[in-house]
Scaffold this motif. Structure first.
Motif, PDB file in Angstrom:
ATOM      1  N   ASP A 111     -15.043  -9.304  14.407  1.00  0.00           N
ATOM      2  CA  ASP A 111     -15.013  -9.314  15.874  1.00  0.00           C
ATOM      3  C   ASP A 111     -15.886 -10.425  16.450  1.00  0.00           C
ATOM      4  N   GLY A 112     -16.467 -11.256  15.590  1.00  0.00           N
ATOM      5  CA  GLY A 112     -17.348 -12.320  16.054  1.00  0.00           C
ATOM      6  C   GLY A 112     -16.597 -13.494  16.644  1.00  0.00           C
ATOM      7  N   PRO A 113     -17.234 -14.181  17.596  1.00  0.00           N
ATOM      8  CA  PRO A 113     -16.604 -15.343  18.222  1.00  0.00           C
ATOM      9  C   PRO A 113     -16.691 -16.572  17.319  1.00  0.00           C
ATOM     10  N   ASP A 114     -15.851 -17.544  17.597  1.00  0.00           N
ATOM     11  CA  ASP A 114     -15.941 -18.827  16.914  1.00  0.00           C
ATOM     12  C   ASP A 114     -17.246 -19.488  17.345  1.00  0.00           C
ATOM     13  N   THR A 115     -17.900 -20.162  16.422  1.00  0.00           N
ATOM     14  CA  THR A 115     -19.180 -20.797  16.729  1.00  0.00           C
ATOM     15  C   THR A 115     -19.425 -21.945  15.763  1.00  0.00           C
ATOM     16  N   GLY A 116     -20.263 -22.866  16.167  1.00  0.00           N
ATOM     17  CA  GLY A 116     -20.688 -23.958  15.303  1.00  0.00           C
ATOM     18  C   GLY A 116     -21.899 -23.607  14.456  1.00  0.00           C
ATOM     19  N   LEU A 117     -22.398 -22.382  14.571  1.00  0.00           N
ATOM     20  CA  LEU A 117     -23.523 -21.946  13.732  1.00  0.00           C
ATOM     21  C   LEU A 117     -22.977 -21.625  12.343  1.00  0.00           C
ATOM     22  N   THR A 118     -23.289 -22.481  11.375  1.00  0.00           N
ATOM     23  CA  THR A 118     -22.727 -22.338  10.029  1.00  0.00           C
ATOM     24  C   THR A 118     -23.800 -22.296   8.943  1.00  0.00           C
ATOM     25  N   VAL A 119     -25.045 -22.350   9.329  1.00  0.00           N
ATOM     26  CA  VAL A 119     -26.157 -22.331   8.381  1.00  0.00           C
ATOM     27  C   VAL A 119     -27.102 -21.208   8.781  1.00  0.00           C
ATOM     28  N   LEU A 120     -27.650 -20.522   7.783  1.00  0.00           N
ATOM     29  CA  LEU A 120     -28.628 -19.461   8.021  1.00  0.00           C
ATOM     30  C   LEU A 120     -29.976 -19.891   7.465  1.00  0.00           C
ATOM     31  N   ILE A 121     -30.984 -19.846   8.283  1.00  0.00           N
ATOM     32  CA  ILE A 121     -32.346 -20.107   7.832  1.00  0.00           C
ATOM     33  C   ILE A 121     -33.039 -18.761   7.683  1.00  0.00           C
ATOM     34  N   LEU A 122     -33.739 -18.583   6.581  1.00  0.00           N
ATOM     35  CA  LEU A 122     -34.517 -17.368   6.370  1.00  0.00           C
ATOM     36  C   LEU A 122     -35.953 -17.653   6.786  1.00  0.00           C
ATOM     37  N   THR A 123     -36.472 -16.817   7.652  1.00  0.00           N
ATOM     38  CA  THR A 123     -37.829 -16.999   8.132  1.00  0.00           C
ATOM     39  C   THR A 123     -38.470 -15.635   8.311  1.00  0.00           C
ATOM     40  N   GLU A 124     -39.771 -15.595   8.247  1.00  0.00           N
ATOM     41  CA  GLU A 124     -40.461 -14.332   8.441  1.00  0.00           C
ATOM     42  C   GLU A 124     -40.175 -13.818   9.850  1.00  0.00           C
ATOM     43  N   ASP A 125     -39.803 -12.549   9.963  1.00  0.00           N
ATOM     44  CA  ASP A 125     -39.519 -11.971  11.282  1.00  0.00           C
ATOM     45  C   ASP A 125     -40.779 -12.116  12.135  1.00  0.00           C
ATOM     46  N   PRO A 126     -40.674 -12.730  13.321  1.00  0.00           N
ATOM     47  CA  PRO A 126     -41.866 -13.031  14.125  1.00  0.00           C
ATOM     48  C   PRO A 126     -42.617 -11.808  14.642  1.00  0.00           C
ATOM     49  N   GLN A 127     -41.980 -10.655  14.676  1.00  0.00           N
ATOM     50  CA  GLN A 127     -42.679  -9.463  15.163  1.00  0.00           C
ATOM     51  C   GLN A 127     -43.027  -8.489  14.047  1.00  0.00           C
ATOM     52  N   LEU A 128     -42.334  -8.559  12.939  1.00  0.00           N
ATOM     53  CA  LEU A 128     -42.583  -7.608  11.853  1.00  0.00           C
ATOM     54  C   LEU A 128     -43.465  -8.203  10.765  1.00  0.00           C
TER      55      LEU A 128
END
Length: 163
Positions: A111-128
């Motif tokens: 159900d997701g929209p088309d997007t140019g976001l094609t890379v995932l960066i893993l980073t420490e959750d800023p609040q957790l």
């Protein structure tokens, strides 16, 4: 990390919010469950199932409008990334990135929209923080390789509409 620790951490951030929960079938899925908490301007999702073996859980923040229910594509993405992480020989850590090779929303198969976001960066959750929660952040290929600067956002919300 046990489920109670995840629930406690998320409940500490959102004590007055009732999360949406999904469970995954035992076969063919890496995660056992995931929750989405409504937050100011975004959904904050967390997976359950990697912590006991790998020592961390995945989180994801997705832009939110006025909808009452979270979209389904982030739940699919969390499980797909969990399966990817489980297939690796070594650990994943803050700062790694995954070239997903397609819209992180799963378009056109979810159900997701088309997007140019094609890379995932893993980073420490800023609040957790504490290295126990790695947040997935969707960026464009140009942002991932440094040709374009990633927009400043302290919570690193993935907004498919921005690319």
């Amino acid at each position: 990390m046990m489920w109670d620790a995840v629930t406690e951490a998320m409940g500490g951030l959102y004590p007055d919010e009732r999360p949406w929960h999904v469970t995954y079938p035992d076969e063919g899925y890496r995660l056992r469950a995931a929750s989405a908490y409504p937050a100011a301007g975004h959904w904050h999702l967390v997976g359950y199932g990697l912590g006991e073996r790998w020592g961390f859980e995945l989180t994801l923040r997705v832009a939110r409008g006025v909808e009452e229910q979270p979209p389904q594509w982030p739940f699919v993405l969390l499980d797909q990334v969990a399966a990817y992480v489980a297939s690796l020989d070594g650990p994943v850590e803050d700062g790694q990135w995954i070239n997903w090779g397609a819209p992180v929303t799963g378009f056109p198969h979810t159900d997701g929209p088309d997007t140019g976001l094609t890379v995932l960066i893993l980073t420490e959750d800023p609040q957790l923080g504490g290295g126990r929660f790695l947040q997935l952040v969707g960026v464009t290929a140009a942002e991932a390789d440094g040709r374009v600067e990633v927009p400043e956002d302290p919570l690193m919300v993935t907004d498919p509409a921005r690319a």
